[in-house]
Design an enzyme around this catalytic site. Sequence first.
Site, PDB file in Angstrom:
ATOM      1  N   TRP A 173       0.495  32.209 -21.552  1.00 24.95           N
ATOM      2  CA  TRP A 173       0.952  32.213 -22.951  1.00 24.95           C
ATOM      3  C   TRP A 173       0.670  33.571 -23.589  1.00 24.95           C
ATOM      4  O   TRP A 173       1.455  34.075 -24.391  1.00 24.95           O
ATOM      5  CB  TRP A 173       0.211  31.107 -23.732  1.00 24.95           C
ATOM      6  CG  TRP A 173       0.571  31.053 -25.184  1.00 24.95           C
ATOM      7  CD1 TRP A 173       1.590  30.344 -25.744  1.00 24.95           C
ATOM      8  CD2 TRP A 173      -0.071  31.741 -26.264  1.00 24.95           C
ATOM      9  NE1 TRP A 173       1.619  30.544 -27.095  1.00 24.95           N
ATOM     10  CE2 TRP A 173       0.611  31.399 -27.445  1.00 24.95           C
ATOM     11  CE3 TRP A 173      -1.149  32.612 -26.358  1.00 24.95           C
ATOM     12  CZ2 TRP A 173       0.253  31.891 -28.701  1.00 24.95           C
ATOM     13  CZ3 TRP A 173      -1.515  33.107 -27.596  1.00 24.95           C
ATOM     14  CH2 TRP A 173      -0.822  32.755 -28.753  1.00 24.95           C
ATOM     15  N   HIS A 174      -0.477  34.182 -23.209  1.00 23.47           N
ATOM     16  CA  HIS A 174      -0.842  35.452 -23.820  1.00 23.47           C
ATOM     17  C   HIS A 174       0.048  36.586 -23.356  1.00 23.47           C
ATOM     18  O   HIS A 174       0.213  37.579 -24.063  1.00 23.47           O
ATOM     19  CB  HIS A 174      -2.309  35.786 -23.512  1.00 23.47           C
ATOM     20  CG  HIS A 174      -3.255  34.997 -24.351  1.00 23.47           C
ATOM     21  ND1 HIS A 174      -3.711  33.753 -23.962  1.00 23.47           N
ATOM     22  CD2 HIS A 174      -3.818  35.241 -25.554  1.00 23.47           C
ATOM     23  CE1 HIS A 174      -4.517  33.280 -24.904  1.00 23.47           C
ATOM     24  NE2 HIS A 174      -4.591  34.156 -25.879  1.00 23.47           N
ATOM     25  N   GLY A 175       0.592  36.459 -22.168  1.00 26.95           N
ATOM     26  CA  GLY A 175       1.466  37.529 -21.717  1.00 26.95           C
ATOM     27  C   GLY A 175       1.785  37.404 -20.250  1.00 26.95           C
ATOM     28  O   GLY A 175       1.065  36.756 -19.493  1.00 26.95           O
TER      29      GLY A 175
END
Lengths: 469, 297
Positions: free
Chosen positions: A327-329
Site C-alpha cells: 500500500w505504501h508503494g
Amino acid sequence: MIFNSIEFLLFAVGFFLLWPILGKRNISRWTFITLASFFFYGWWDWRFLFLILASGLIDYFCALAIENRPQNRKLFFVLSLVGNLGALSIFKYSKFFATVLEDGFAQFNYQVDLVEKIPEFALILPVGISFYTFQSLSYTIDVYRGRLTPTRNILHFFSYLSMFPQLVAGPIIRAKDFLFQLNKYRITNAIEKWNAIKMIAFGLFQKMVIADNLSLFIDSAFEGKSGFEGTAYWWVVMVAFSFQIYADFSGYSLIARGLAKYMGYHFRMNFNHPYLSKSLREFWTRWHISLSTWFRDYVYIALGGSRRGVVVGLVALTITMMLSGLWHGAKYTFLMWAGIHVVLLIFERLTKWTKLFRKSPLLIPIIFAQALVAWVYFRADDVTQGNQIVSYLFSYTSSNLDFYHVYFDSVFFLGLAVVIELLVYLRKNYKAVKLWYWRSNLDIVLVSMAIIAILFLRGEGKQFIYFQF
Amino acid sequence: MSGLTIIMIVLVKLLLPAPIKNTELRNEFWLRKTFASNNHDLIVGGDSRIYRGVSISAINESLTSKLVGVNLGYSSAGYDLDYLNFLVSKLKPTGNRILVLGVSPHSFTLEGAKNELYHEHLSKGNFDLFKGLYLSPYLKHFAPYKATELKDFLLNGKSDEGYFEDFQKDGWVHSHRLPEDSLTAIGIYQKLFTDYQVSDTLITNFLNRVDDIEKSGIEIVAFRPPTFDMMTSVEDSLSGYSELYMRTEMEIRGCTWIDLNPAEFHTYDGSHLHYKSAEHLSQIIGKQIQLLLDQNQ
C-alpha cells in the site's frame, strides 16, 4: 495545496468565513465541502480530479445497485473492487509489476520491454490516491456487508469522499463513522474550538518545526552527501528518521483532525505516541491507526484473523502486513519493511516475550529499535542501500560524533522531539506529573510556544512524506 | 492565548537580531527584479558577481543627477539572446539609456546560457507572483532562525558565522561571509570550466546583438567583474575566454570598456566582492557613466 503553506492559510480563512453561512443547510453544506475540496485537490493538478470523480462515481452507483438489486449485489461489488483496485494498479503499481514480470522473464532468458510500453499518464502518481481509494472502497464493502445504508445524495457521498482535511493523507475515514456526521451542521462550542486550535498548532509544530528541520540531516545521509559514516552516526540518523516520519505524518493527521473539529466533525485519533509502545503489536495499535484498522477489518479478519487457529492467524498476519507494505508503494523496500514487521510480530506472538517484561520501561527502547530497523528499508532507495545501513548499525565501526557540529541545526530538533516524547511518557505514567500538568493550565503556554516555534523555528517547507502514498 | 503569543512575538522581535537567511526577502527580491517595470535609465546585467557586486545607489553617488536603474543580474546568468533582450526591454524607450554588462567567462558557457534562475522566476505562476510581490513584505517579518543562530546568540550575544546578505531594492545584494575563505569557489570553477568552456557561438551571437543594441542608441558599458587573483588565473587558463578579444570586439562596436585593477577589490569567497568592494566598483562605474553622459551632452 499543503497545510503548511500560505495558499492553504488563505483557503482555510475563506472556507471558515463562509462555513457558518453555507454550512447550515444539507445541500449547500455538501456542495460547499465538495467544491472547496475539489479546489483544494485540483490546486496540485486539476487533471487529478477526473480520477477521484471516476472512483467516487463507480462506488456511489455500485453501492446503490448493491442495495437496490440484491440479486446482482456480488456483481456490483466486484465492479467496485475492480474499478478502485484497477485504478490503483494502473497509477501506482504498473511500473512495479512490469519490472517484476521483466525480471521473471529474464530468468528464462526472455528479454521483454514492458516498462517502456506503459503509457506516460500511468506513470504519474496522483496525490493521495491510496488514501481516497481505500476510503471509497470501505464504503462499498460496508454496504455489501449490510453494515451501511448507502446515501442517495451524490453530494453527500462526495462531501464524505473528498473532504479536504483528510483527502490526500488521511486519516482514512469510514463512511459508517462519518456520513451521519455530515447530515448535521453543528455550532462548535468554545472548548471544541480551543481543542481544534490546539490540534492544528501542535500538528503544524510537529511538521514544520520537528520534521522539516530533521530533513536536511537525513537526506544528506541517505544521498551520501554528508561525508560521515560509522555506527553511532547511522543510529542517530535512523532515530532522526523515525522521529521525522512520525512528526510528519502525525502532524498532518492532527491538523486534519483539528480542521474537522473546527467544522464540528470528529475524526478518530490516527497516532497515539507509537514510540512509547511496549510491544510491536501495541505499536500497530498506535501507528497510523486508521490504516491498521482498515487492514484489520477488511483483510485480516476476512482472512480468518486469529480465531481460526495459530497457522491461519499467522498466514493472515503475513498477508495483511505485506499488503500494507505494498500500500505504501510499489518497491521491494516497502516489502522488506513489512517483512521485518511480520517476522518480529510472529516471534512476539509465538513467544509472548514482551509480556514477561510488561512492567519494565526498558521495553520501550527495545520496541523502538525494532521499528527503527524496519524504517531503514522504508527510507532506503533500494534494498542494497538498506542492507548496507543495517550492517553499519550492527557491526561496530566508529562512535565518532563529529557530525553533531555540522548538523547541529537538525540534531537540536531531534533532541527536542525525544524530550517531548519523554515528557508525554512521564505525564501518562506518573500521576503527580499528570495532575500538575492538568492544574497548571500548561496547554495555553504550550500552544503559544508552538505558534512561536512555527513562526521563528520552522524548517524549510517540504511536502508531507505521506503524500507520495 | 493570543495575548501571550503576541507578547512572545514582540519579545522575539525585540531581543533577537534579524535572522541571517530570509527566504521571503529573497523571494520578493527576485520577483521584483524579474517583473521590474520598463522605465529605467540604467540596467545592469550579469551573473552573481554582478548582483552582489554592483549597487545602483553607489553608482548614483558618482553622478551629478541620479538615474533610475535596477541590477538585473542572476545567479549563473549567461548572455544568450533571450536574457539580453530581457535586459534591453527594461530600459525606457527614449532619453538616457545605459546598459552595464558584467562580462565574465562563465556568462559565455552553455551552462550559463541555461539561465536557470532567470527562467525559474520568469515562469512563476500567478499565485507565486502574488505571494512574492504582495505577501512577502509582511511575511519577511517572520523569517525563521536556525538553531545555531540561537545558540550563538545565547552564548556570544550575536551570530558571528554565516553568509550575510542584505537584499536591496535596486537589485544589489549587499553581501559578506564569515569566516572568509578565498578558496571556496576555486574548486567549483575548476570543475565547471573542465566541463564547460566558453562557446564561440554564444560569443558571436552576443557581439552581434551588442552591435544592434548600440545602433539603437543604447550606451553599453562593459567590464570583467574583478575577482580573486587565483580565480582569474583559473578562468584564463581553463575557460578558453580571452578578455583582450572581448574588449577589442566590444569597443569596435562602440561600447565603453572599463579597466579595473583587481588589487583594489576584495572577495570573501574567491569569487564575489565584499560589499565594500562592491560599492567601490559601483562608484567607478558611476564615474564612467558620468563621463559618457557629459560627452553626449
